[in-house]
Design a protein around this motif. Structure first.
Motif, PDB file in Angstrom:
ATOM      1  N   LEU A  28       0.873  -1.318   0.112  1.00 26.27           N
ATOM      2  CA  LEU A  28      -0.070   0.160  -0.090  1.00 26.27           C
ATOM      3  C   LEU A  28       0.862   1.033  -0.046  1.00 26.27           C
ATOM      4  CD1 LEU A  28      -2.835   1.396   0.252  1.00 26.27           C
ATOM      5  CD2 LEU A  28      -2.486   1.481   2.658  1.00 26.27           C
ATOM      6  N   VAL A  29       0.913   1.982  -1.042  1.00 21.17           N
ATOM      7  CA  VAL A  29       1.851   3.257  -1.053  1.00 21.17           C
ATOM      8  C   VAL A  29       0.675   4.263  -0.341  1.00 21.17           C
ATOM      9  CG1 VAL A  29       0.857   3.949  -3.338  1.00 21.17           C
ATOM     10  CG2 VAL A  29       2.960   4.794  -2.673  1.00 21.17           C
ATOM     11  N   ILE A  30       1.487   5.186   0.499  1.00 21.25           N
ATOM     12  CA  ILE A  30       0.994   6.248   1.075  1.00 21.25           C
ATOM     13  C   ILE A  30       1.703   7.415   0.772  1.00 21.25           C
ATOM     14  CG2 ILE A  30       0.062   7.264   3.444  1.00 21.25           C
ATOM     15  CD1 ILE A  30      -0.079   4.280   4.113  1.00 21.25           C
ATOM     16  N   GLY A  31       1.125   8.498   0.593  1.00 23.33           N
ATOM     17  CA  GLY A  31       1.622   9.818   0.582  1.00 23.33           C
ATOM     18  C   GLY A  31       0.945  10.580   1.340  1.00 23.33           C
ATOM     19  N   CYS A  32       1.499  11.464   2.377  1.00 23.94           N
ATOM     20  CA  CYS A  32       0.931  11.945   3.334  1.00 23.94           C
ATOM     21  C   CYS A  32       1.510  13.339   3.546  1.00 23.94           C
ATOM     22  CB  CYS A  32       1.025  11.213   4.485  1.00 23.94           C
ATOM     23  SG  CYS A  32       0.308  11.852   6.024  1.00 23.94           S
ATOM     24  N   SER A  33       0.469  14.422   3.742  1.00 22.74           N
ATOM     25  CA  SER A  33       0.933  15.829   3.934  1.00 22.74           C
ATOM     26  C   SER A  33       0.455  16.194   5.075  1.00 22.74           C
ATOM     27  CB  SER A  33       0.324  16.872   2.927  1.00 22.74           C
ATOM     28  OG  SER A  33       0.470  18.145   3.424  1.00 22.74           O
ATOM     29  N   THR A  34       1.453  16.200   6.212  1.00 29.27           N
ATOM     30  CA  THR A  34       0.937  16.526   7.572  1.00 29.27           C
ATOM     31  C   THR A  34       0.415  18.036   7.612  1.00 29.27           C
ATOM     32  OG1 THR A  34       3.122  17.024   8.223  1.00 29.27           O
ATOM     33  CG2 THR A  34       2.365  14.800   8.678  1.00 29.27           C
ATOM     34  N   SER A  35       1.001  18.889   6.564  1.00 24.82           N
ATOM     35  CA  SER A  35       0.500  20.194   6.657  1.00 24.82           C
ATOM     36  C   SER A  35      -1.095  20.270   6.197  1.00 24.82           C
ATOM     37  CB  SER A  35       1.453  20.851   5.398  1.00 24.82           C
ATOM     38  OG  SER A  35       2.592  20.968   5.658  1.00 24.82           O
ATOM     39  N   GLU A  36      -1.514  19.448   5.112  1.00 25.11           N
ATOM     40  CA  GLU A  36      -2.862  19.528   4.857  1.00 25.11           C
ATOM     41  C   GLU A  36      -3.906  18.657   6.069  1.00 25.11           C
ATOM     42  OE1 GLU A  36      -4.527  20.244   1.999  1.00 25.11           O
ATOM     43  OE2 GLU A  36      -2.857  21.087   1.037  1.00 25.11           O
ATOM     44  N   THR A  44       4.051  23.437   3.791  1.00 27.71           N
ATOM     45  CA  THR A  44       4.184  24.698   4.586  1.00 27.71           C
ATOM     46  C   THR A  44       4.417  24.428   6.017  1.00 27.71           C
ATOM     47  OG1 THR A  44       1.925  25.202   4.579  1.00 27.71           O
ATOM     48  CG2 THR A  44       3.142  25.895   2.566  1.00 27.71           C
ATOM     49  N   TYR A  45       3.807  23.181   6.456  1.00 27.42           N
ATOM     50  CA  TYR A  45       3.867  23.165   7.937  1.00 27.42           C
ATOM     51  C   TYR A  45       3.940  21.714   8.434  1.00 27.42           C
ATOM     52  CZ  TYR A  45       2.035  24.686  12.576  1.00 27.42           C
ATOM     53  OH  TYR A  45       1.886  24.733  14.197  1.00 27.42           O
ATOM     54  N   SER A  46       5.144  21.094   8.016  1.00 28.53           N
ATOM     55  CA  SER A  46       5.559  19.602   8.110  1.00 28.53           C
ATOM     56  C   SER A  46       5.413  19.477   9.874  1.00 28.53           C
ATOM     57  CB  SER A  46       6.707  19.389   7.809  1.00 28.53           C
ATOM     58  OG  SER A  46       6.985  17.995   8.034  1.00 28.53           O
ATOM     59  N   SER A  47       4.482  18.194  10.258  1.00 29.80           N
ATOM     60  CA  SER A  47       4.389  17.923  11.714  1.00 29.80           C
ATOM     61  C   SER A  47       4.638  16.582  11.996  1.00 29.80           C
ATOM     62  CB  SER A  47       3.082  18.128  11.929  1.00 29.80           C
ATOM     63  OG  SER A  47       2.812  17.754  13.411  1.00 29.80           O
ATOM     64  N   PRO A  48       5.909  16.281  12.569  1.00 24.77           N
ATOM     65  CA  PRO A  48       6.340  15.035  12.945  1.00 24.77           C
ATOM     66  C   PRO A  48       5.349  14.270  13.879  1.00 24.77           C
ATOM     67  CG  PRO A  48       8.338  16.644  12.960  1.00 24.77           C
ATOM     68  CD  PRO A  48       7.135  17.102  12.697  1.00 24.77           C
ATOM     69  N   ASP A  49       4.614  15.314  14.769  1.00 23.58           N
ATOM     70  CA  ASP A  49       3.689  14.621  15.915  1.00 23.58           C
ATOM     71  C   ASP A  49       2.518  14.076  15.117  1.00 23.58           C
ATOM     72  OD1 ASP A  49       5.413  15.041  17.885  1.00 23.58           O
ATOM     73  OD2 ASP A  49       4.573  16.983  18.361  1.00 23.58           O
ATOM     74  N   ALA A  50       2.068  14.829  14.006  1.00 24.15           N
ATOM     75  CA  ALA A  50       1.018  14.323  13.151  1.00 24.15           C
ATOM     76  C   ALA A  50       1.188  13.149  12.576  1.00 24.15           C
ATOM     77  CB  ALA A  50       0.402  15.369  12.440  1.00 24.15           C
ATOM     78  N   ALA A  51       2.523  13.166  11.842  1.00 25.21           N
ATOM     79  CA  ALA A  51       2.936  12.063  10.930  1.00 25.21           C
ATOM     80  C   ALA A  51       2.904  10.761  12.040  1.00 25.21           C
ATOM     81  CB  ALA A  51       4.375  12.259  10.606  1.00 25.21           C
ATOM     82  N   GLU A  52       3.285  10.816  13.123  1.00 23.46           N
ATOM     83  CA  GLU A  52       3.696   9.887  14.282  1.00 23.46           C
ATOM     84  C   GLU A  52       2.279   9.219  14.319  1.00 23.46           C
ATOM     85  OE1 GLU A  52       4.671   6.638  16.435  1.00 23.46           O
ATOM     86  OE2 GLU A  52       6.144   7.963  15.500  1.00 23.46           O
ATOM     87  N   ALA A  53       1.331  10.176  14.769  1.00 22.52           N
ATOM     88  CA  ALA A  53      -0.205   9.674  14.939  1.00 22.52           C
ATOM     89  C   ALA A  53      -0.584   8.895  13.856  1.00 22.52           C
ATOM     90  CB  ALA A  53      -1.030  10.930  15.250  1.00 22.52           C
ATOM     91  N   VAL A  54      -0.683   9.321  12.672  1.00 24.86           N
ATOM     92  CA  VAL A  54      -1.275   8.793  11.419  1.00 24.86           C
ATOM     93  C   VAL A  54      -0.432   7.552  11.097  1.00 24.86           C
ATOM     94  CG1 VAL A  54      -1.617   9.049   8.817  1.00 24.86           C
ATOM     95  CG2 VAL A  54      -2.272  10.958  10.555  1.00 24.86           C
TER      96      VAL A  54
END
Length: 180
Positions: A28-36, A44-54
């Motif tokens: 499963l390929v996943i592209g993920c914008s934490t900014s969005e 514009t607003y990369s978030s390691p915390d949001a990335a970790e959660a998702v």
């Protein structure tokens, strides 16, 4: 807030597994914008915390089923893929993603996988595009849109696709309904 992201991501992962009929060994390929996800413009607003959660929610669901995640990096790394080495025999490239060069989601994948490898491309069995990240280049032919009920993670729109074999043979051919 991050607990809500985990719940939304988990529901989305379960739904794509079911609708795309994913099985053990699939990718499963996943592209993920934490900014969005956080309601900002992509990049514009990369978030390691949001990335970790998702990532953690999706990884937990897919790991139980033996399905691999191919985490797509951002355009700064030419949308390279971070994947478990055992999932591919493609030639590796030398890059380690970080939040502003690769994206937070790919960075979390790289840190989480047991034996991560970066490759330039993959041909996945299905995909999740979280926040308009353009994953189509990493899907096998023929990609088919999947309508998800769980089509939002945070503020980001989630688009999904699965693949099917090409139809050949023309109007007199018959097809295996299981592969549609």
């Amino acid at each position: 807030m991050f607990e809500n992201l985990k719940n939304e991501a988990e529901k989305t992962a379960l739904e794509i597994i079911e609708k795309a009929k994913l099985k053990k060994g699939d990718i499963l390929v996943i592209g993920c914008s934490t900014s969005e996800i956080l309601g900002e413009k992509i990049g514009t607003y990369s978030s390691p915390d949001a990335a970790e959660a998702v990532f953690s929610a999706i990884y937990k669901v897919l790991s139980k089923k033996g399905i691999y995640i191919a985490a797509q990096c951002c355009e700064h790394l030419n949308r390279a893929i971070i994947i478990e080495k055992e999932a591919t025999n493609l030639e590796a490239v030398n890059v380690v993603p970080k939040p502003k060069a690769g994206g937070s989601f790919a960075t979390v994948a790289y840190k989480t996988f047991k034996n991560p490898v970066a490759v330039e491309e993959v041909k996945a069995d299905a995909g999740l595009d979280i926040g308009f990240t353009l994953i189509g280049m990493h899907l096998k032919r023929v990609a088919v849109p999947v309508r998800l009920e769980n089509n939002k993670i945070g503020e980001a729109t989630v688009l999904a696709a699965r693949v099917r074999p090409k139809f050949i043979g023309g109007e007199r051919a018959s097809y295996n309904e299981e592969l549609l």
